[in-house]
Design a protein around this motif. Structure first.
Motif, PDB file in Angstrom:
ATOM      1  N   ILE A 151      23.773  26.491  44.917  1.00 52.84           N
ATOM      2  CA  ILE A 151      22.653  27.357  45.316  1.00 52.84           C
ATOM      3  C   ILE A 151      22.959  28.820  45.004  1.00 52.84           C
ATOM      4  CG2 ILE A 151      21.377  28.217  47.313  1.00 52.84           C
ATOM      5  CD1 ILE A 151      21.604  25.400  48.514  1.00 52.84           C
ATOM      6  N   PHE A 152      24.165  29.258  45.313  1.00 48.58           N
ATOM      7  CA  PHE A 152      24.504  30.666  45.120  1.00 48.58           C
ATOM      8  C   PHE A 152      24.908  30.990  43.682  1.00 48.58           C
ATOM      9  CE2 PHE A 152      24.215  30.758  49.610  1.00 48.58           C
ATOM     10  CZ  PHE A 152      23.932  32.069  49.942  1.00 48.58           C
ATOM     11  N   GLN A 153      25.011  29.967  42.840  1.00 50.66           N
ATOM     12  CA  GLN A 153      25.226  30.207  41.414  1.00 50.66           C
ATOM     13  C   GLN A 153      23.931  30.109  40.615  1.00 50.66           C
ATOM     14  OE1 GLN A 153      28.193  27.307  40.364  1.00 50.66           O
ATOM     15  NE2 GLN A 153      29.882  28.451  41.287  1.00 50.66           N
ATOM     16  N   ALA A 154      22.857  29.656  41.277  1.00 48.08           N
ATOM     17  CA  ALA A 154      21.572  29.519  40.594  1.00 48.08           C
ATOM     18  C   ALA A 154      21.000  30.900  40.272  1.00 48.08           C
ATOM     19  CB  ALA A 154      20.606  28.720  41.461  1.00 48.08           C
ATOM     20  N   GLU A 155      20.138  30.946  39.263  1.00 53.69           N
ATOM     21  CA  GLU A 155      19.506  32.192  38.839  1.00 53.69           C
ATOM     22  C   GLU A 155      18.025  32.162  39.166  1.00 53.69           C
ATOM     23  OE1 GLU A 155      20.311  33.164  34.804  1.00 53.69           O
ATOM     24  OE2 GLU A 155      22.439  32.609  34.928  1.00 53.69           O
ATOM     25  N   LEU A 156      17.551  33.281  39.658  1.00 53.25           N
ATOM     26  CA  LEU A 156      16.158  33.385  40.051  1.00 53.25           C
ATOM     27  C   LEU A 156      15.257  33.220  38.830  1.00 53.25           C
ATOM     28  CD1 LEU A 156      14.568  33.947  42.654  1.00 53.25           C
ATOM     29  CD2 LEU A 156      14.477  36.351  41.982  1.00 53.25           C
ATOM     30  N   GLY A 157      14.266  32.324  38.923  1.00 49.56           N
ATOM     31  CA  GLY A 157      13.310  32.127  37.846  1.00 49.56           C
ATOM     32  C   GLY A 157      13.713  31.080  36.828  1.00 49.56           C
ATOM     33  N   ILE A 172      21.966  16.648  42.433  1.00 48.67           N
ATOM     34  CA  ILE A 172      21.094  17.621  43.085  1.00 48.67           C
ATOM     35  C   ILE A 172      20.450  18.488  42.007  1.00 48.67           C
ATOM     36  CG2 ILE A 172      22.455  17.759  45.212  1.00 48.67           C
ATOM     37  CD1 ILE A 172      23.488  20.489  44.150  1.00 48.67           C
ATOM     38  N   ALA A 173      19.320  19.074  42.349  1.00 47.51           N
ATOM     39  CA  ALA A 173      18.676  20.082  41.516  1.00 47.51           C
ATOM     40  C   ALA A 173      18.317  21.248  42.430  1.00 47.51           C
ATOM     41  CB  ALA A 173      17.432  19.520  40.841  1.00 47.51           C
ATOM     42  N   VAL A 174      18.543  22.459  41.974  1.00 46.44           N
ATOM     43  CA  VAL A 174      18.320  23.654  42.783  1.00 46.44           C
ATOM     44  C   VAL A 174      17.287  24.534  42.095  1.00 46.44           C
ATOM     45  CG1 VAL A 174      19.353  25.731  43.767  1.00 46.44           C
ATOM     46  CG2 VAL A 174      20.648  23.588  43.721  1.00 46.44           C
ATOM     47  N   GLU A 175      16.274  24.905  42.853  1.00 46.02           N
ATOM     48  CA  GLU A 175      15.294  25.878  42.378  1.00 46.02           C
ATOM     49  C   GLU A 175      15.371  27.090  43.299  1.00 46.02           C
ATOM     50  OE1 GLU A 175      10.557  26.253  41.251  1.00 46.02           O
ATOM     51  OE2 GLU A 175      11.260  24.615  42.522  1.00 46.02           O
ATOM     52  N   LEU A 176      15.874  28.198  42.785  1.00 40.32           N
ATOM     53  CA  LEU A 176      16.045  29.405  43.591  1.00 40.32           C
ATOM     54  C   LEU A 176      14.729  30.177  43.595  1.00 40.32           C
ATOM     55  CD1 LEU A 176      18.124  31.039  45.200  1.00 40.32           C
ATOM     56  CD2 LEU A 176      18.607  32.320  43.115  1.00 40.32           C
ATOM     57  N   ARG A 177      14.164  30.379  44.775  1.00 45.68           N
ATOM     58  CA  ARG A 177      12.858  31.028  44.881  1.00 45.68           C
ATOM     59  C   ARG A 177      12.948  32.473  45.340  1.00 45.68           C
ATOM     60  NH1 ARG A 177       9.280  26.194  47.730  1.00 45.68           N
ATOM     61  NH2 ARG A 177       9.415  24.710  45.983  1.00 45.68           N
ATOM     62  N   ALA A 178      14.012  32.829  46.036  1.00 43.56           N
ATOM     63  CA  ALA A 178      14.125  34.206  46.521  1.00 43.56           C
ATOM     64  C   ALA A 178      15.578  34.497  46.853  1.00 43.56           C
ATOM     65  CB  ALA A 178      13.253  34.425  47.756  1.00 43.56           C
ATOM     66  N   VAL A 179      15.953  35.754  46.692  1.00 46.16           N
ATOM     67  CA  VAL A 179      17.268  36.238  47.094  1.00 46.16           C
ATOM     68  C   VAL A 179      17.042  37.309  48.155  1.00 46.16           C
ATOM     69  CG1 VAL A 179      19.372  37.402  46.368  1.00 46.16           C
ATOM     70  CG2 VAL A 179      18.268  35.756  44.845  1.00 46.16           C
ATOM     71  N   VAL A 180      17.525  37.071  49.347  1.00 48.81           N
ATOM     72  CA  VAL A 180      17.329  37.999  50.456  1.00 48.81           C
ATOM     73  C   VAL A 180      18.568  38.881  50.570  1.00 48.81           C
ATOM     74  CG1 VAL A 180      16.872  38.222  52.923  1.00 48.81           C
ATOM     75  CG2 VAL A 180      15.909  36.299  51.631  1.00 48.81           C
ATOM     76  N   PRO A 181      18.431  40.195  50.376  1.00 45.57           N
ATOM     77  CA  PRO A 181      19.602  41.077  50.489  1.00 45.57           C
ATOM     78  C   PRO A 181      20.164  41.042  51.908  1.00 45.57           C
ATOM     79  CG  PRO A 181      17.752  42.202  49.431  1.00 45.57           C
ATOM     80  CD  PRO A 181      17.214  40.939  50.020  1.00 45.57           C
ATOM     81  N   PRO A 182      21.460  41.278  52.054  1.00 47.01           N
ATOM     82  CA  PRO A 182      22.037  41.342  53.399  1.00 47.01           C
ATOM     83  C   PRO A 182      21.360  42.437  54.221  1.00 47.01           C
ATOM     84  CG  PRO A 182      23.746  41.257  51.720  1.00 47.01           C
ATOM     85  CD  PRO A 182      22.458  41.478  50.996  1.00 47.01           C
ATOM     86  N   ALA A 183      21.131  42.165  55.487  1.00 43.55           N
ATOM     87  CA  ALA A 183      20.474  43.134  56.367  1.00 43.55           C
ATOM     88  C   ALA A 183      20.972  42.934  57.789  1.00 43.55           C
ATOM     89  CB  ALA A 183      18.960  42.976  56.309  1.00 43.55           C
ATOM     90  N   LEU A 184      20.971  44.032  58.548  1.00 48.39           N
ATOM     91  CA  LEU A 184      21.354  43.955  59.955  1.00 48.39           C
ATOM     92  C   LEU A 184      20.276  43.227  60.745  1.00 48.39           C
ATOM     93  CD1 LEU A 184      22.738  47.563  60.549  1.00 48.39           C
ATOM     94  CD2 LEU A 184      24.041  45.459  60.221  1.00 48.39           C
TER      95      LEU A 184
END
Length: 341
Positions: A151-157, A172-184
């Motif tokens: 999942i964390f090696q997948a590329e958006l789009g 497995i197949a992974v479809e990356l739909r969004a990357v959420v930046p770290p936030a407090l």
């Protein structure tokens, strides 16, 4: 004579090897199999060349082939066939899913069409959800780490591709739909955790300050008992004990394990302090009791035997390492797996 052949081979780096009982299919090179199974019992073959060098084989014994009754091998055959068929079906289905996605189908459409489990996840790099709990995944437990990495090696789009989970016998197949930046996280969602962490930190800091005050008093000449009484802290005399003390009896004080290495390196009268799970432990070494080997003759004999055995193992390991360094052998693991049952 095979003994002369063996001696000549060893002189130029060859070595004899017992293959044990093997079938024709067990021998990795057809030329070796043909030579071995054409020789009579007790016979020696002519030199046979293979990609691994030259070989001479001696047939020690011949076991006639026999057909096992079907009833004896029914269950084993069923299991083997089912396992092979399951693997074939898995790869066939994986190819169909790949073709469907390449033909324009979405991952959800391909999953529904071919009976694959599908899940939409939002997780961090440790595989946890927003609440810090392990995110539910439709994969075997052994495949979770590989899935999180995928999942964390997948590329958006990028279009999803099937990949094999080597630790879980799955795809497995992974479809990356969004990357959420770290936030407090909002304060109201972590207020209780922050309060507990603050109180825990303050309590431990207070314990450390009191322990350090005891250490300073003892370095100034006071005994631990006098310094503890002045600070209104309890003390207890523990011991004698060894490097591996027995568990304390109910109602008695146990020596903290964290203090043991410090005390066994200290001098009489010297203070010691170590952090523990519940706080800090402070001790003062009052006496060193010399060991009496005569009082533990049986234990001493056991220690001596263990030391001798360990020394022998070390010498054997060093000797084997020296032989390997001198001979510098190279092992073909693939061939070994084919030859050794």
């Amino acid at each position: 004579d095979l003994a002369a052949v063996t001696q000549a081979a060893q002189a130029v780096g060859g070595s004899p090897l017992s293959l044990g009982s093997v079938t024709r299919d067990d021998l990795p090179v057809p030329a070796l199999a043909d030579a071995a199974f054409a020789a009579p019992q007790g016979g020696v073959t002519a030199p046979v060349r293979s990609p691994f060098g030259w070989h001479v084989l001696r047939v020690v014994g011949i076991t006639p082939g026999a057909a096992a009754p079907f009833e004896e091998v029914r269950d084993r055959l069923r299991e083997e066939i089912a396992t092979e068929r399951a693997a074939d079906l898995a790869f066939e289905r994986a190819n169909r899913v790949e073709d469907a996605i390449a033909g324009g189908a979405t991952l959800e459409e391909a999953a529904r069409r071919y009976g694959m489990a599908i899940a939409t996840l939002r997780l961090d790099a440790r595989g946890n959800d927003a609440d810090g709990a392990p995110a539910p995944m439709p994969v075997p437990v052994a495949g979770r780490p590989e899935t999180v990495r995928a999942i964390f090696q997948a590329e958006l789009g990028r279009a999803p591709r099937l990949q094999e989970l080597r630790q879980a016998d799955a795809f497995i197949a992974v479809e990356l739909r969004a990357v959420v930046p770290p936030a407090l996280r909002p304060f109201e969602t972590v207020e209780e955790d922050v309060r507990l962490a603050f109180l825990t930190d303050q309590r431990r800091r207070f314990q450390e300050e009191r322990a350090a005050a005891l250490m300073a008093a003892m370095r100034g000449g006071q005994t631990l008992q006098a310094a503890a009484e002045a600070a209104n802290l309890p003390t207890d005399r523990v011991g004698p004990f060894g490097r591996r003390p027995e568990p304390a009896a109910p109602g008695t004080t146990a020596m903290p394990q964290e203090l043991l290495p410090i005390l066994f390196g200290a001098r009489v009268g010297e203070p010691a302090m170590a952090p523990t799970r519940s706080g800090f432990a402070v001790a003062q070494l009052l006496e060193v009791v010399p060991a009496d080997p005569a009082a533990e003759a049986e234990l001493l004999a056991t220690v001596r035997r263990n030391a001798q055995a360990q020394a022998a193992e070390d010498l054997e390991a060093q000797y084997a390492a020296a032989l390997r360094n001198r001979a510098a052998p190279r092992v073909n693991q693939t061939l070994m797996q084919q030859v050794v049952p």
